[in-house]
Design a protein around this motif. Structure first.
Motif, PDB file in Angstrom:
ATOM      1  N   PRO A 199     -51.592  54.973  43.672  1.00 57.50           N
ATOM      2  CA  PRO A 199     -51.984  53.448  43.379  1.00 57.50           C
ATOM      3  C   PRO A 199     -52.354  54.494  41.542  1.00 57.50           C
ATOM      4  CG  PRO A 199     -53.467  54.349  44.921  1.00 57.50           C
ATOM      5  CD  PRO A 199     -52.888  54.937  45.112  1.00 57.50           C
ATOM      6  N   GLY A 200     -52.598  53.422  40.587  1.00 60.23           N
ATOM      7  CA  GLY A 200     -52.624  54.158  39.045  1.00 60.23           C
ATOM      8  C   GLY A 200     -51.790  54.390  38.464  1.00 60.23           C
ATOM      9  N   THR A 201     -50.215  55.229  39.002  1.00 59.11           N
ATOM     10  CA  THR A 201     -49.232  55.690  38.704  1.00 59.11           C
ATOM     11  C   THR A 201     -48.012  54.770  38.101  1.00 59.11           C
ATOM     12  OG1 THR A 201     -49.674  57.562  40.189  1.00 59.11           O
ATOM     13  CG2 THR A 201     -47.136  57.708  39.286  1.00 59.11           C
ATOM     14  N   ILE A 202     -47.613  55.202  36.866  1.00 61.17           N
ATOM     15  CA  ILE A 202     -46.590  54.348  36.367  1.00 61.17           C
ATOM     16  C   ILE A 202     -45.364  55.120  37.268  1.00 61.17           C
ATOM     17  CG2 ILE A 202     -45.265  54.402  34.529  1.00 61.17           C
ATOM     18  CD1 ILE A 202     -47.977  54.148  32.958  1.00 61.17           C
ATOM     19  N   CYS A 203     -44.429  54.430  36.946  1.00 62.86           N
ATOM     20  CA  CYS A 203     -43.737  54.624  38.125  1.00 62.86           C
ATOM     21  C   CYS A 203     -42.097  53.236  38.029  1.00 62.86           C
ATOM     22  CB  CYS A 203     -43.161  55.021  39.767  1.00 62.86           C
ATOM     23  SG  CYS A 203     -44.077  52.802  40.517  1.00 62.86           S
ATOM     24  N   TYR A 204     -40.850  53.780  37.815  1.00 64.60           N
ATOM     25  CA  TYR A 204     -39.777  53.059  37.891  1.00 64.60           C
ATOM     26  C   TYR A 204     -38.772  53.118  38.973  1.00 64.60           C
ATOM     27  CZ  TYR A 204     -35.879  51.064  35.291  1.00 64.60           C
ATOM     28  OH  TYR A 204     -34.370  50.265  35.095  1.00 64.60           O
ATOM     29  N   TYR A 205     -38.393  52.125  38.959  1.00 60.64           N
ATOM     30  CA  TYR A 205     -37.271  52.345  40.054  1.00 60.64           C
ATOM     31  C   TYR A 205     -36.264  51.289  40.303  1.00 60.64           C
ATOM     32  CZ  TYR A 205     -40.415  50.013  42.813  1.00 60.64           C
ATOM     33  OH  TYR A 205     -42.157  48.959  43.698  1.00 60.64           O
ATOM     34  N   GLU A 206     -35.016  51.449  40.558  1.00 54.46           N
ATOM     35  CA  GLU A 206     -33.406  51.014  40.023  1.00 54.46           C
ATOM     36  C   GLU A 206     -32.439  50.873  40.666  1.00 54.46           C
ATOM     37  OE1 GLU A 206     -30.149  50.302  36.772  1.00 54.46           O
ATOM     38  OE2 GLU A 206     -32.714  51.325  35.981  1.00 54.46           O
ATOM     39  N   ALA A 207     -32.026  49.874  41.943  1.00 61.35           N
ATOM     40  CA  ALA A 207     -31.044  49.957  42.795  1.00 61.35           C
ATOM     41  C   ALA A 207     -30.060  50.633  41.927  1.00 61.35           C
ATOM     42  CB  ALA A 207     -30.641  48.897  43.347  1.00 61.35           C
ATOM     43  N   ASP A 208     -28.569  50.382  42.434  1.00 61.19           N
ATOM     44  CA  ASP A 208     -27.703  51.336  42.127  1.00 61.19           C
ATOM     45  C   ASP A 208     -26.370  50.356  41.804  1.00 61.19           C
ATOM     46  OD1 ASP A 208     -25.406  53.816  41.892  1.00 61.19           O
ATOM     47  OD2 ASP A 208     -24.691  52.664  42.214  1.00 61.19           O
ATOM     48  N   ALA A 209     -26.027  50.656  40.772  1.00 59.97           N
ATOM     49  CA  ALA A 209     -24.891  49.968  40.206  1.00 59.97           C
ATOM     50  C   ALA A 209     -23.447  48.971  41.617  1.00 59.97           C
ATOM     51  CB  ALA A 209     -24.458  49.388  38.696  1.00 59.97           C
ATOM     52  N   ASN A 210     -22.956  49.827  41.544  1.00 61.85           N
ATOM     53  CA  ASN A 210     -22.375  50.036  42.596  1.00 61.85           C
ATOM     54  C   ASN A 210     -22.626  50.124  43.938  1.00 61.85           C
ATOM     55  OD1 ASN A 210     -20.764  50.309  40.865  1.00 61.85           O
ATOM     56  ND2 ASN A 210     -20.991  52.521  40.296  1.00 61.85           N
ATOM     57  N   GLU A 211     -23.491  51.072  44.242  1.00 62.17           N
ATOM     58  CA  GLU A 211     -24.022  50.457  45.564  1.00 62.17           C
ATOM     59  C   GLU A 211     -25.619  50.417  45.418  1.00 62.17           C
ATOM     60  OE1 GLU A 211     -22.696  53.663  48.271  1.00 62.17           O
ATOM     61  OE2 GLU A 211     -20.670  54.138  46.734  1.00 62.17           O
ATOM     62  N   TRP A 253     -29.592  48.884  46.489  1.00 63.23           N
ATOM     63  CA  TRP A 253     -30.273  49.489  48.291  1.00 63.23           C
ATOM     64  C   TRP A 253     -30.308  48.077  48.283  1.00 63.23           C
ATOM     65  CZ3 TRP A 253     -33.646  53.904  45.232  1.00 63.23           C
ATOM     66  CH2 TRP A 253     -34.489  53.758  44.971  1.00 63.23           C
ATOM     67  N   THR A 254     -31.365  47.523  49.905  1.00 63.34           N
ATOM     68  CA  THR A 254     -31.527  47.402  50.423  1.00 63.34           C
ATOM     69  C   THR A 254     -32.712  48.216  50.975  1.00 63.34           C
ATOM     70  OG1 THR A 254     -29.657  45.664  51.156  1.00 63.34           O
ATOM     71  CG2 THR A 254     -31.674  45.428  53.187  1.00 63.34           C
ATOM     72  N   TYR A 255     -33.817  47.983  50.984  1.00 67.65           N
ATOM     73  CA  TYR A 255     -35.609  48.633  51.903  1.00 67.65           C
ATOM     74  C   TYR A 255     -36.138  47.609  51.666  1.00 67.65           C
ATOM     75  CZ  TYR A 255     -36.768  47.893  46.773  1.00 67.65           C
ATOM     76  OH  TYR A 255     -37.311  46.983  45.427  1.00 67.65           O
TER      77      TYR A 255
END
Length: 277
Positions: free
Chosen positions: A72-84, A86-88
Motif C-alpha cells: 500500500p502507498g508504494t509507487i510501482c510499475y510493471y510491464e509485460a515483455d514485448a516478445n513473451e 506474461w500471464t499472471y
C-alpha cells in the motif's frame, strides 16, 4: 487478451484478513500498469512468459515461477515483455494482520520478489475463488480461507528460500519475531521475560538488541502497541473501559487507566469523549 477479475465488497475492514480482488490475465505484449500506487496489498504470480517490475528505484526482470508484492502507498510499475508477455494471476487483500503476515513471509518494499515453481497451486486457488461465486452461503469465509492458504504458501516458500539469509541477518530476524509475537499476543499477560523465552535469547541481550534496532525499549514498545489498540477500541466501539483494559492485556482497569493517561495525556474516558465530539 484473456482476462477475468472480480472485486469483492469492501465492508470488512475490521477483519484480520480479507480479500479485495482476485484475477488472472494473459497480457498483450507491452501491457503495463503505472507508475501508480495501490491502497492495499497485492500478490502477483507469473504463470507463463516474462516482464519487468519496478519499485523503490529497483528494476526486476521476472519470469515464469516468480512473483512480486505490491504494498500500500508504494509507487510501482510493471510491464509485460514485448516478445513473451506474461500471464499472471493475483490476489489483492488487506486487514489488521496483513502487515504481520507479510513480514512473516519476509517480503517488503525492499524485498518484493519471491520464487515458487508450484504454479498449479496458484492456478487452483484462483479457480476455487472463481467457483465460489456459485455458493449460496458462506462465500466470504471460503474466500478468506483460500487467502490464508495463499499466504501460508508464501510463508512456506520464502521460509525455505531465505533460511540461510535469516541466519545472516539474525538481528532483524529476532526483532521481526518479537514484533510479530506482540501483534498476536498483546491481549495476553505477556512480559519481556516471556518474549525473550519465545525467541530464545536472554532477556538482557534481547532488550539491548531491540533498543539498538528499534530505538525504543522493548517494554515501552509493548506498552505503546497496547495503547494504540486501546485507542482503536475507545474510538471504534462502545466497550466499557474495564473490558478494553482486559482486551489489551491489563487485568487491572486502574493500572490500565494510569498507563493510558501517561501515554496519551488523557484518561480513557476523556480520550473517548474527545473522539466523539
Amino acid at each position: 487478451m484473456d482476462k477475468f477479475i472480480e472485486f469483492l465488497p469492501q465492508h470488512l475492514h475490521q477483519l484480520d484478513l480479507y480479500l479485495i480482488q482476485y484475477g488472472r490475465e494473459a497480457c498483450e505484449p507491452g501491457h503495463s500498469f503505472g507508475p501508480a500506487m495501490r491502497e492495499y496489498y497485492k500478490f502477483h504470480y507469473i504463470l507463463d512468459g516474462k516482464g519487468i517490475y519496478e519499485t523503490n528505484g529497483q528494476r526486476y526482470e521476472l519470469h515464469k515461477g516468480q512473483g512480486f508484492l505490491v504494498t500500500p502507498g508504494t509507487i510501482c510499475y510493471y510491464e509485460a515483455d514485448a516478445n513473451e508477455p506474461w500471464t499472471y494471476c493475483w490476489v489483492g487483500f488487506d486487514g489488521i494482520k496483513a502487515s504481520a503476515l507479510i513480514r512473516q513471509a519476509q517480503l517488503s518494499d525492499e524485498s518484493p520478489i519471491y520464487t515458487w515453481e508450484k504454479s498449479e497451486f496458484f492456478e487452483h486457488s484462483i479457480q476455487q475463488m472463481k467457483q465460489s461465486k456459485a455458493m449460496k452461503a458462506g462465500r466470504e469465509l471460503k474466500l478468506t480461507g483460500l487467502l490464508y492458504l495463499w499466504l501460508s504458501a508464501m510463508i512456506d516458500c520464502r521460509g525455505s528460500e531465505l533460511k540461510d539469509k535469516a541466519k545472516e541477518n539474525s538481528k532483524e530476524h529476532y526483532i521481526a519475531q518479537v514484533v510479530h509475537f506482540i501483534e498476536v499476543n498483546y491481549a495476553n499477560k505477556i512480559t519481556v521475560q516471556s518474549i525473550s523465552q519465545f525467541v530464545g535469547l536472554q532477556r538482557s541481550y534481547l532488550s539491548a538488541l531491540f533498543k539498538e534496532v528499534m530505538g525504543i525499549s522493548l517494554q515501552d514498545y509493548l506498552i505503546s502497541y497496547r495503547m494504540r489498540k486501546a485507542c482503536e477500541l475507545l474510538s471504534g466501539t462502545t466497550l466499557m473501559v474495564g473490558d478494553i483494559a482486559r482486551s489489551v492485556g491489563y487485568e487491572d482497569p486502574l493500572l490500565f487507566s494510569k498507563m493510558f493517561k501517561k501515554s496519551m495525556q488523557l484518561s480513557p474516558t476523556q480520550y473517548r469523549e474527545q473522539k466523539l465530539t
